[in-house]
Design an enzyme around this catalytic site. Structure first.
Site, PDB file in Angstrom:
ATOM      1  N   ILE A   1    -104.938 -68.701 -21.656  1.00 44.57           N
ATOM      2  CA  ILE A   1    -103.687 -69.374 -20.875  1.00 44.57           C
ATOM      3  C   ILE A   1    -103.905 -69.010 -19.528  1.00 44.57           C
ATOM      4  O   ILE A   1    -103.722 -67.749 -19.097  1.00 44.57           O
ATOM      5  CB  ILE A   1    -102.288 -68.917 -21.526  1.00 44.57           C
ATOM      6  CG1 ILE A   1    -102.462 -69.099 -22.937  1.00 44.57           C
ATOM      7  CG2 ILE A   1    -101.527 -69.472 -20.894  1.00 44.57           C
ATOM      8  CD1 ILE A   1    -101.184 -68.621 -23.797  1.00 44.57           C
TER       9      ILE A   1
ATOM     10  N   HIS B   1    -105.411 -63.788 -25.041  1.00 51.58           N
ATOM     11  CA  HIS B   1    -104.161 -63.295 -25.716  1.00 51.58           C
ATOM     12  C   HIS B   1    -104.314 -63.110 -27.197  1.00 51.58           C
ATOM     13  O   HIS B   1    -103.913 -63.960 -28.128  1.00 51.58           O
ATOM     14  CB  HIS B   1    -103.132 -64.297 -25.702  1.00 51.58           C
ATOM     15  CG  HIS B   1    -102.554 -64.507 -24.134  1.00 51.58           C
ATOM     16  ND1 HIS B   1    -101.619 -63.510 -23.755  1.00 51.58           N
ATOM     17  CD2 HIS B   1    -103.069 -65.227 -23.088  1.00 51.58           C
ATOM     18  CE1 HIS B   1    -101.402 -63.961 -22.375  1.00 51.58           C
ATOM     19  NE2 HIS B   1    -102.479 -64.793 -22.107  1.00 51.58           N
TER      20      HIS B   1
ATOM     21  N   CYS C   1    -105.001 -60.214 -20.113  1.00 51.65           N
ATOM     22  CA  CYS C   1    -104.707 -61.448 -19.242  1.00 51.65           C
ATOM     23  C   CYS C   1    -104.157 -60.856 -17.940  1.00 51.65           C
ATOM     24  O   CYS C   1    -104.534 -60.338 -17.162  1.00 51.65           O
ATOM     25  CB  CYS C   1    -103.850 -62.413 -19.958  1.00 51.65           C
ATOM     26  SG  CYS C   1    -104.103 -64.132 -19.097  1.00 51.65           S
TER      27      CYS C   1
ATOM     28  N   GLY D   1     -98.733 -62.539 -18.739  1.00 57.39           N
ATOM     29  CA  GLY D   1     -97.481 -63.162 -18.089  1.00 57.39           C
ATOM     30  C   GLY D   1     -98.005 -63.815 -16.937  1.00 57.39           C
ATOM     31  O   GLY D   1     -98.817 -64.455 -16.574  1.00 57.39           O
ATOM     32  N   GLU D   2     -97.414 -63.147 -15.616  1.00 53.96           N
ATOM     33  CA  GLU D   2     -97.919 -63.689 -14.236  1.00 53.96           C
ATOM     34  C   GLU D   2     -97.996 -62.392 -13.383  1.00 53.96           C
ATOM     35  O   GLU D   2     -96.884 -61.682 -13.284  1.00 53.96           O
ATOM     36  CB  GLU D   2     -97.017 -64.843 -13.481  1.00 53.96           C
ATOM     37  CG  GLU D   2     -97.481 -65.665 -12.764  1.00 53.96           C
ATOM     38  CD  GLU D   2     -98.017 -65.056 -11.532  1.00 53.96           C
ATOM     39  OE1 GLU D   2     -98.975 -65.454 -10.892  1.00 53.96           O
ATOM     40  OE2 GLU D   2     -96.927 -64.271 -10.899  1.00 53.96           O
ATOM     41  N   SER D   3     -99.084 -62.180 -13.030  1.00 55.85           N
ATOM     42  CA  SER D   3     -99.432 -60.936 -12.338  1.00 55.85           C
ATOM     43  C   SER D   3     -98.813 -60.645 -10.993  1.00 55.85           C
ATOM     44  O   SER D   3     -98.274 -59.417 -11.011  1.00 55.85           O
ATOM     45  CB  SER D   3    -100.952 -60.735 -12.464  1.00 55.85           C
ATOM     46  OG  SER D   3    -101.517 -61.751 -11.326  1.00 55.85           O
TER      47      SER D   3
ATOM     48  N   ARG E   1    -108.752 -64.670 -10.900  1.00 54.19           N
ATOM     49  CA  ARG E   1    -107.639 -65.219 -11.488  1.00 54.19           C
ATOM     50  C   ARG E   1    -107.763 -66.812 -11.851  1.00 54.19           C
ATOM     51  O   ARG E   1    -108.495 -67.431 -11.158  1.00 54.19           O
ATOM     52  CB  ARG E   1    -106.316 -65.201 -10.678  1.00 54.19           C
ATOM     53  CG  ARG E   1    -105.805 -63.773 -10.550  1.00 54.19           C
ATOM     54  CD  ARG E   1    -104.756 -63.489  -9.668  1.00 54.19           C
ATOM     55  NE  ARG E   1    -103.421 -64.159 -10.194  1.00 54.19           N
ATOM     56  CZ  ARG E   1    -102.533 -64.658  -9.405  1.00 54.19           C
ATOM     57  NH1 ARG E   1    -102.504 -64.238  -8.200  1.00 54.19           N
ATOM     58  NH2 ARG E   1    -101.411 -65.050  -9.978  1.00 54.19           N
TER      59      ARG E   1
ATOM     60  N   GLU F   1    -102.482 -61.183 -29.099  1.00 52.19           N
ATOM     61  CA  GLU F   1    -101.104 -61.070 -29.864  1.00 52.19           C
ATOM     62  C   GLU F   1    -100.701 -62.541 -30.192  1.00 52.19           C
ATOM     63  O   GLU F   1     -99.543 -62.478 -30.810  1.00 52.19           O
ATOM     64  CB  GLU F   1    -100.349 -60.403 -28.724  1.00 52.19           C
ATOM     65  CG  GLU F   1     -99.741 -61.318 -27.559  1.00 52.19           C
ATOM     66  CD  GLU F   1    -100.454 -61.607 -26.478  1.00 52.19           C
ATOM     67  OE1 GLU F   1    -101.797 -61.070 -26.432  1.00 52.19           O
ATOM     68  OE2 GLU F   1    -100.267 -62.037 -25.437  1.00 52.19           O
TER      69      GLU F   1
HETATM   70  N1  GLN Z   1    -102.541 -66.974 -14.548  1.00 53.66           N
HETATM   71  C1  GLN Z   1    -101.954 -65.567 -14.621  1.00 53.66           C
HETATM   72  C2  GLN Z   1    -102.059 -64.632 -13.281  1.00 53.66           C
HETATM   73  O1  GLN Z   1    -102.882 -64.923 -12.699  1.00 53.66           O
HETATM   74  C3  GLN Z   1    -102.119 -64.659 -15.962  1.00 53.66           C
HETATM   75  C4  GLN Z   1    -101.965 -65.648 -17.159  1.00 53.66           C
HETATM   76  C5  GLN Z   1    -101.710 -64.887 -18.323  1.00 53.66           C
HETATM   77  O2  GLN Z   1    -101.406 -63.703 -18.489  1.00 53.66           O
HETATM   78  N2  GLN Z   1    -101.675 -65.709 -19.507  1.00 53.66           N
HETATM   79  O3  GLN Z   1    -101.535 -63.715 -13.463  1.00 53.66           O
END
Ligand code: GLN
Length: 201
Positions: free
Chosen positions: A134, A170, A79, A47-49, A106, A172
């Protein structure tokens, strides 16, 4: 039965649930911290950390998740989930949960390659593992207690330390469930060797 949770604050939750399927596994979509106690293992999705960290704080997960790790229960971070686990994040003052002695960078693969798919050799998991990256982080440094499981173009993209498993990509999002099944096996072994886990938390 093994109970394996998927942290459902953000990200691809159902895909993880699907990849964890096994005859002895019951999956739990985790939305409240009181669900953690019954679990034998837990997945942190991508997701987005920074967003995920905000939600971890908002819903009171911060200390319970650190305790879950300290109790020796297996965690698998993919990720952004890997970023949550790391002790250090390059160019950031502090890590998030800081449960795994690794340093991550990141968005490490640059704008040209924000998203790509490849096949990797992953130690103890298999050859030709289907891996979708991703805006992925890479693992830029590891403590000597950490086992490197996979590298891509010379950079570490999967690692394990005892009950903690993490990867930059990923698994999954593919039909290849070998990485998840490796984690399920970690949970099986952890439950066999420490049947008192439920009492620890
Ligand atoms: N770029 C995202 C981050 O820094 C991580 C991307 C992902 O989980 N696919 O949190």
């Amino acid at each position: 039965m093994l109970k394996i949770g998927v942290l459902a604050l953000q990200g691809a939750v159902q895909e993880h649930v699907k990849s964890l399927q096994a005859p002895d596994v019951e999956t739990v979509v985790v939305k409240r911290m009181d669900q953690l106690e019954a679990l034998d293992g837990l997945v942190f999705p991508g997701g987005e950390s920074t967003t995920m960290r905000r939600l971890v704080d908002k819903y009171g997960f911060f200390e319970p998740l650190r305790e879950f790790a300290a109790a020796g229960k297996p965690i698998f971070g993919t990720c952004a989930g890997l970023i949550l686990m790391a002790e250090h994040i390059v160019n950031e003052t502090e890590g998030h949960l800081q449960v795994m002695p690794i340093e991550v960078q990141r968005n490490a693969f640059g704008r040209q390659r924000e998203s790509f798919e490849t096949h990797l050799s992953v130690k103890d998991v298999g050859e030709d593992i289907d891996a979708v990256f991703i805006r992925a982080p890479l693992i830029s440094a590891v403590d000597e207690s950490v086992e490197v499981l996979s590298e891509f173009e010379g950079e570490i993209v999967a690692a394990r330390r005892d009950h903690l498993l993490a990867c930059s990509f990923h698994p999954e999002l593919t039909e290849d469930t070998r990485f998840h099944q490796y984690f399920v096996q970690m949970v099986r072994e952890s439950k066999e060797t420490a049947p008192s886990h439920a009492a620890v938390t």
